[in-house]
Design a protein around this motif. Structure first.
Motif, PDB file in Angstrom:
ATOM      1  N   UNK A  65       0.832  -1.208   0.000  1.00 57.87           N
ATOM      2  CA  UNK A  65       0.000   0.000   0.000  1.00 57.87           C
ATOM      3  C   UNK A  65       0.866   1.258   0.000  1.00 57.87           C
ATOM      4  N   UNK A  66       1.958   1.232   0.775  1.00 56.76           N
ATOM      5  CA  UNK A  66       2.857   2.379   0.810  1.00 56.76           C
ATOM      6  C   UNK A  66       3.530   2.603  -0.539  1.00 56.76           C
ATOM      7  N   UNK A  67       3.898   1.517  -1.212  1.00 57.83           N
ATOM      8  CA  UNK A  67       4.505   1.649  -2.547  1.00 57.83           C
ATOM      9  C   UNK A  67       3.526   2.274  -3.528  1.00 57.83           C
ATOM     10  N   UNK A  68       2.294   1.808  -3.503  1.00 61.15           N
ATOM     11  CA  UNK A  68       1.274   2.333  -4.411  1.00 61.15           C
ATOM     12  C   UNK A  68       1.027   3.814  -4.133  1.00 61.15           C
ATOM     13  N   UNK A  69       0.915   4.174  -2.866  1.00 64.46           N
ATOM     14  CA  UNK A  69       0.688   5.571  -2.489  1.00 64.46           C
ATOM     15  C   UNK A  69       1.869   6.452  -2.909  1.00 64.46           C
ATOM     16  N   UNK A  70       3.077   5.961  -2.681  1.00 66.27           N
ATOM     17  CA  UNK A  70       4.280   6.721  -3.049  1.00 66.27           C
ATOM     18  C   UNK A  70       4.359   6.899  -4.563  1.00 66.27           C
ATOM     19  N   UNK A  71       3.980   5.874  -5.322  1.00 63.10           N
ATOM     20  CA  UNK A  71       3.985   5.989  -6.788  1.00 63.10           C
ATOM     21  C   UNK A  71       3.025   7.072  -7.259  1.00 63.10           C
ATOM     22  N   UNK A  72       1.834   7.117  -6.655  1.00 63.52           N
ATOM     23  CA  UNK A  72       0.847   8.132  -7.035  1.00 63.52           C
ATOM     24  C   UNK A  72       1.384   9.538  -6.760  1.00 63.52           C
ATOM     25  N   UNK A  73       1.947   9.727  -5.566  1.00 64.29           N
ATOM     26  CA  UNK A  73       2.468  11.045  -5.192  1.00 64.29           C
ATOM     27  C   UNK A  73       3.627  11.430  -6.102  1.00 64.29           C
ATOM     28  N   UNK A  74       4.526  10.477  -6.366  1.00 65.55           N
ATOM     29  CA  UNK A  74       5.670  10.742  -7.237  1.00 65.55           C
ATOM     30  C   UNK A  74       5.209  11.080  -8.652  1.00 65.55           C
ATOM     31  N   UNK A  75       4.249  10.336  -9.157  1.00 66.32           N
ATOM     32  CA  UNK A  75       3.721  10.599 -10.502  1.00 66.32           C
ATOM     33  C   UNK A  75       3.158  12.016 -10.597  1.00 66.32           C
ATOM     34  N   UNK A  76       2.385  12.419  -9.581  1.00 64.88           N
ATOM     35  CA  UNK A  76       1.798  13.759  -9.576  1.00 64.88           C
ATOM     36  C   UNK A  76       2.866  14.847  -9.490  1.00 64.88           C
ATOM     37  N   UNK A  77       3.882  14.633  -8.644  1.00 60.44           N
ATOM     38  CA  UNK A  77       4.941  15.629  -8.494  1.00 60.44           C
ATOM     39  C   UNK A  77       5.772  15.772  -9.764  1.00 60.44           C
ATOM     40  N   UNK A  78       6.074  14.641 -10.419  1.00 58.77           N
ATOM     41  CA  UNK A  78       6.857  14.691 -11.659  1.00 58.77           C
ATOM     42  C   UNK A  78       6.057  15.389 -12.747  1.00 58.77           C
ATOM     43  N   UNK A  79       4.778  15.067 -12.851  1.00 55.53           N
ATOM     44  CA  UNK A  79       3.932  15.694 -13.868  1.00 55.53           C
ATOM     45  C   UNK A  79       3.851  17.204 -13.634  1.00 55.53           C
ATOM     46  N   UNK A  80       3.719  17.605 -12.373  1.00 59.70           N
ATOM     47  CA  UNK A  80       3.664  19.023 -12.049  1.00 59.70           C
ATOM     48  C   UNK A  80       4.984  19.713 -12.397  1.00 59.70           C
ATOM     49  N   UNK A  81       6.104  19.054 -12.123  1.00 57.44           N
ATOM     50  CA  UNK A  81       7.410  19.634 -12.422  1.00 57.44           C
ATOM     51  C   UNK A  81       7.635  19.759 -13.927  1.00 57.44           C
ATOM     52  N   UNK A  82       7.193  18.774 -14.693  1.00 56.24           N
ATOM     53  CA  UNK A  82       7.434  18.778 -16.130  1.00 56.24           C
ATOM     54  C   UNK A  82       6.453  19.661 -16.895  1.00 56.24           C
TER      55      UNK A  82
END
Length: 96
Positions: free
Chosen positions: A28-45
Motif C-alpha cells: 500500500x505504501x509503494x502504491x501511495x508513493x507511486x501516485x504522489x511521485x507521478x503527480x509531483x513529476x507531472x507538475x514539475x514537467x
C-alpha cells in the motif's frame, strides 16, 4: 514486533524524491508513493498544464464562486462575527 514499512522512491531524471509511511502494508505504501511521485513529476514537467494543477485551479475557482454567492446571499461586506459593544451597569460603569 512491528516492522517499519516506509517506502522512498526517487525519479532519477528529475531528482524528485518522495517517501510514504501511511499504511502498515508495504504494498500500500509503494502504491501511495507511486501516485504522489507521478503527480509531483507531472507538475514539475508540465507546470500549470498538468492534471494536478488544472484540478487545483478548478477547486480554487469553485471555492471563489461559493464565496461570491454567499456574499451576495448574506449581504456584502458586513462583519457577522463582531463582538457586541460593552454594556453599562445600572450605575453607568462598564462591566468588570
Amino acid at each position: 514486533a512491528l516492522k517499519s514499512n516506509k517506502v522512498q522512491l526517487t525519479h532519477v531524471p528529475t531528482g524528485i524524491s518522495v517517501s510514504c509511511q501511511e499504511h502498515r502494508a508495504l504494498k500500500s505504501n509503494r502504491a501511495e508513493a507511486r501516485k504522489v511521485l507521478r503527480d509531483k513529476v507531472e507538475l514539475a514537467l508540465h507546470g500549470e498544464q498538468s492534471k494536478l494543477a488544472r484540478k487545483a485551479e478548478k477547486v480554487r475557482r469553485r471555492k471563489a464562486r461559493g464565496r461570491r454567492r454567499a456574499r451576495l446571499k448574506h449581504g456584502g461586506g458586513e462583519s457577522h462575527g463582531a463582538a457586541p459593544p460593552a454594556r453599562e451597569d445600572e450605575d453607568g460603569d462598564e462591566d468588570e
